[in-house]
Design a protein around this motif. Structure first.
Motif, PDB file in Angstrom:
ATOM      1  N   TRP A 116       0.833  -1.195   0.000  1.00 25.01           N
ATOM      2  CA  TRP A 116       0.000   0.000   0.000  1.00 25.01           C
ATOM      3  C   TRP A 116       0.873   1.252   0.000  1.00 25.01           C
ATOM      4  N   HIS A 117       0.512   2.209  -0.837  1.00 24.84           N
ATOM      5  CA  HIS A 117       1.178   3.512  -0.885  1.00 24.84           C
ATOM      6  C   HIS A 117       0.126   4.609  -0.984  1.00 24.84           C
ATOM      7  N   HIS A 118       0.426   5.732  -0.375  1.00 19.87           N
ATOM      8  CA  HIS A 118      -0.457   6.902  -0.470  1.00 19.87           C
ATOM      9  C   HIS A 118       0.083   7.822  -1.553  1.00 19.87           C
ATOM     10  N   VAL A 119      -0.758   8.164  -2.508  1.00 18.41           N
ATOM     11  CA  VAL A 119      -0.385   9.039  -3.616  1.00 18.41           C
ATOM     12  C   VAL A 119      -1.317  10.250  -3.605  1.00 18.41           C
ATOM     13  N   ALA A 120      -0.740  11.440  -3.725  1.00 20.37           N
ATOM     14  CA  ALA A 120      -1.532  12.665  -3.757  1.00 20.37           C
ATOM     15  C   ALA A 120      -0.914  13.651  -4.738  1.00 20.37           C
ATOM     16  N   ALA A 121      -1.751  14.487  -5.327  1.00 16.04           N
ATOM     17  CA  ALA A 121      -1.283  15.554  -6.215  1.00 16.04           C
ATOM     18  C   ALA A 121      -2.121  16.795  -5.956  1.00 16.04           C
ATOM     19  N   THR A 122      -1.466  17.953  -5.956  1.00 20.43           N
ATOM     20  CA  THR A 122      -2.160  19.223  -5.749  1.00 20.43           C
ATOM     21  C   THR A 122      -1.767  20.192  -6.857  1.00 20.43           C
ATOM     22  N   ILE A 143       2.677  22.804  -9.181  1.00 12.70           N
ATOM     23  CA  ILE A 143       1.987  21.526  -9.004  1.00 12.70           C
ATOM     24  C   ILE A 143       2.911  20.590  -8.239  1.00 12.70           C
ATOM     25  N   LEU A 144       2.364  19.852  -7.289  1.00 17.39           N
ATOM     26  CA  LEU A 144       3.155  18.931  -6.473  1.00 17.39           C
ATOM     27  C   LEU A 144       2.537  17.541  -6.510  1.00 17.39           C
ATOM     28  N   ILE A 145       3.396  16.527  -6.473  1.00 16.03           N
ATOM     29  CA  ILE A 145       2.944  15.157  -6.315  1.00 16.03           C
ATOM     30  C   ILE A 145       3.667  14.556  -5.125  1.00 16.03           C
ATOM     31  N   TYR A 146       2.938  13.766  -4.346  1.00 16.79           N
ATOM     32  CA  TYR A 146       3.462  13.192  -3.108  1.00 16.79           C
ATOM     33  C   TYR A 146       3.327  11.673  -3.153  1.00 16.79           C
ATOM     34  N   VAL A 147       4.310  10.993  -2.568  1.00 14.79           N
ATOM     35  CA  VAL A 147       4.237   9.552  -2.370  1.00 14.79           C
ATOM     36  C   VAL A 147       4.519   9.274  -0.901  1.00 14.79           C
ATOM     37  N   ASP A 148       3.577   8.641  -0.240  1.00 14.24           N
ATOM     38  CA  ASP A 148       3.688   8.306   1.185  1.00 14.24           C
ATOM     39  C   ASP A 148       3.999   9.536   2.034  1.00 14.24           C
ATOM     40  N   GLY A 149       3.290  10.622   1.750  1.00 15.26           N
ATOM     41  CA  GLY A 149       3.367  11.827   2.557  1.00 15.26           C
ATOM     42  C   GLY A 149       4.541  12.735   2.281  1.00 15.26           C
ATOM     43  N   VAL A 150       5.392  12.368   1.322  1.00 15.64           N
ATOM     44  CA  VAL A 150       6.612  13.131   1.045  1.00 15.64           C
ATOM     45  C   VAL A 150       6.555  13.683  -0.386  1.00 15.64           C
ATOM     46  N   PRO A 151       6.913  14.958  -0.596  1.00 12.97           N
ATOM     47  CA  PRO A 151       6.941  15.475  -1.966  1.00 12.97           C
ATOM     48  C   PRO A 151       7.860  14.646  -2.856  1.00 12.97           C
ATOM     49  N   ALA A 152       7.353  14.271  -4.035  1.00 11.80           N
ATOM     50  CA  ALA A 152       8.119  13.405  -4.939  1.00 11.80           C
ATOM     51  C   ALA A 152       8.280  14.024  -6.319  1.00 11.80           C
ATOM     52  N   ILE A 176      -6.464  23.336  -2.383  1.00 11.20           N
ATOM     53  CA  ILE A 176      -5.093  22.831  -2.290  1.00 11.20           C
ATOM     54  C   ILE A 176      -4.832  22.304  -0.885  1.00 11.20           C
ATOM     55  N   ARG A 177      -4.573  21.017  -0.768  1.00 13.28           N
ATOM     56  CA  ARG A 177      -4.145  20.451   0.520  1.00 13.28           C
ATOM     57  C   ARG A 177      -2.665  20.764   0.697  1.00 13.28           C
ATOM     58  N   SER A 178      -2.299  21.267   1.863  1.00 15.20           N
ATOM     59  CA  SER A 178      -0.909  21.634   2.115  1.00 15.20           C
ATOM     60  C   SER A 178      -0.048  20.390   2.293  1.00 15.20           C
ATOM     61  N   GLY A 179       1.261  20.572   2.190  1.00 16.74           N
ATOM     62  CA  GLY A 179       2.183  19.464   2.434  1.00 16.74           C
ATOM     63  C   GLY A 179       2.043  18.911   3.837  1.00 16.74           C
ATOM     64  N   ASP A 180       1.826  19.790   4.814  1.00 22.08           N
ATOM     65  CA  ASP A 180       1.631  19.338   6.197  1.00 22.08           C
ATOM     66  C   ASP A 180       0.355  18.510   6.318  1.00 22.08           C
ATOM     67  N   TRP A 181      -0.701  18.939   5.639  1.00 25.27           N
ATOM     68  CA  TRP A 181      -1.962  18.199   5.654  1.00 25.27           C
ATOM     69  C   TRP A 181      -1.741  16.790   5.123  1.00 25.27           C
ATOM     70  N   ILE A 182      -1.073  16.690   3.958  1.00 27.06           N
ATOM     71  CA  ILE A 182      -0.885  15.389   3.315  1.00 27.06           C
ATOM     72  C   ILE A 182       0.033  14.499   4.152  1.00 27.06           C
ATOM     73  N   ALA A 183       1.103  15.078   4.718  1.00 26.64           N
ATOM     74  CA  ALA A 183       2.008  14.287   5.563  1.00 26.64           C
ATOM     75  C   ALA A 183       1.288  13.773   6.800  1.00 26.64           C
ATOM     76  N   THR A 184       0.464  14.623   7.411  1.00 31.31           N
ATOM     77  CA  THR A 184      -0.289  14.217   8.603  1.00 31.31           C
ATOM     78  C   THR A 184      -1.314  13.152   8.259  1.00 31.31           C
ATOM     79  N   GLU A 185      -1.994  13.331   7.150  1.00 22.67           N
ATOM     80  CA  GLU A 185      -2.983  12.356   6.713  1.00 22.67           C
ATOM     81  C   GLU A 185      -2.336  10.993   6.481  1.00 22.67           C
ATOM     82  N   PHE A 186      -1.180  10.993   5.810  1.00 26.05           N
ATOM     83  CA  PHE A 186      -0.470   9.730   5.585  1.00 26.05           C
ATOM     84  C   PHE A 186      -0.093   9.069   6.910  1.00 26.05           C
ATOM     85  N   ALA A 187       0.514   9.841   7.815  1.00 23.18           N
ATOM     86  CA  ALA A 187       0.975   9.267   9.084  1.00 23.18           C
ATOM     87  C   ALA A 187      -0.188   8.728   9.901  1.00 23.18           C
TER      88      ALA A 187
END
Length: 198
Positions: free
Chosen positions: A98-104, A111-120, A164-175
């Motif tokens: 399982w991996h968490h993927v997000a893009a804003t 534009i940012l894409i994240y994998v497992d709560g970290v900007p990728a 736009i979900r912030s990086g902190d939002w996405i990292a917290t959501e993943f954790a």
């Protein structure tokens, strides 16, 4: 099916997908955030979810999607000047996990894409977003009007937001979702020392 959080949905990579009606499908007109938990069983080019070529093959049938190719999660957005704006993650995801993927994406800019709560990955986009379409939102596939981009694997917690979900939002959501038991700690209540005076 067993998902990352409770129940999820498994797709066979050949014909299975979930379709929302056009009126039920999110239709952001500017800023957008997309996210999901994903567990793949095939590293080929596969649609994950989106409103992209669901009911036709023209530019007017394209708005947004998450897809993966060669293990790299990617976001694809259609601008109002008919430019396809694409961003792929620099690091991939592994089959069977399982991996968490997000893009804003804002209407213009970073534009940012994240994998497992970290900007990728990031992209400074000058093209105005977001083109809209009456096409249906599909989950487990995209571009079915143009080809066979069916996902092989499982999805859980698919979300589309018009902000736009912030990086902190996405990292917290993943954790929080990845390991709720270790996300927070509850300590014993402190006892108060009281002295009575007469």
């Amino acid at each position: 099916d067993l998902g990352k959080i409770g129940s999820g949905q498994t797709f066979d990579g050949a014909s299975q997908f979930i379709a929302f009606s056009s009126t039920q499908s999110p239709n952001p007109t500017g800023a957008i955030s997309m996210e999901t938990w994903i567990k793949t069983t095939d590293m080929g080019t596969k649609g994950v979810f989106g409103k992209w070529g669901s009911d036709g093959v023209g530019n007017g049938n394209q708005s947004y999607q998450i897809y993966q190719s060669g293990g790299l999660p990617s976001a694809l957005l259609n601008s109002t000047d008919s430019t396809d704006v694409s961003l792929s993650a620099a690091n991939g995801i592994a089959n069977g996990s399982w991996h968490h993927v997000a893009a804003t994406a804002p209407p213009t800019g970073n534009i940012l894409i994240y994998v497992d709560g970290v900007p990728a990955g990031s992209l400074n986009n000058p093209h105005p977003l977001l083109a809209t379409t009456a096409d249906r939102l599909l989950v487990g596939a995209t571009s079915i009007a143009a080809g066979s981009y069916y996902m092989a694997g499982s999805l859980d917690e698919v979300r589309v937001s018009n902000s736009i979900r912030s990086g902190d939002w996405i990292a917290t959501e993943f954790a929080n979702q990845n390991s709720p038991a270790t996300f927070y700690t509850v300590y014993a209540e402190n006892a108060e020392n009281q002295t009575s005076a007469l």
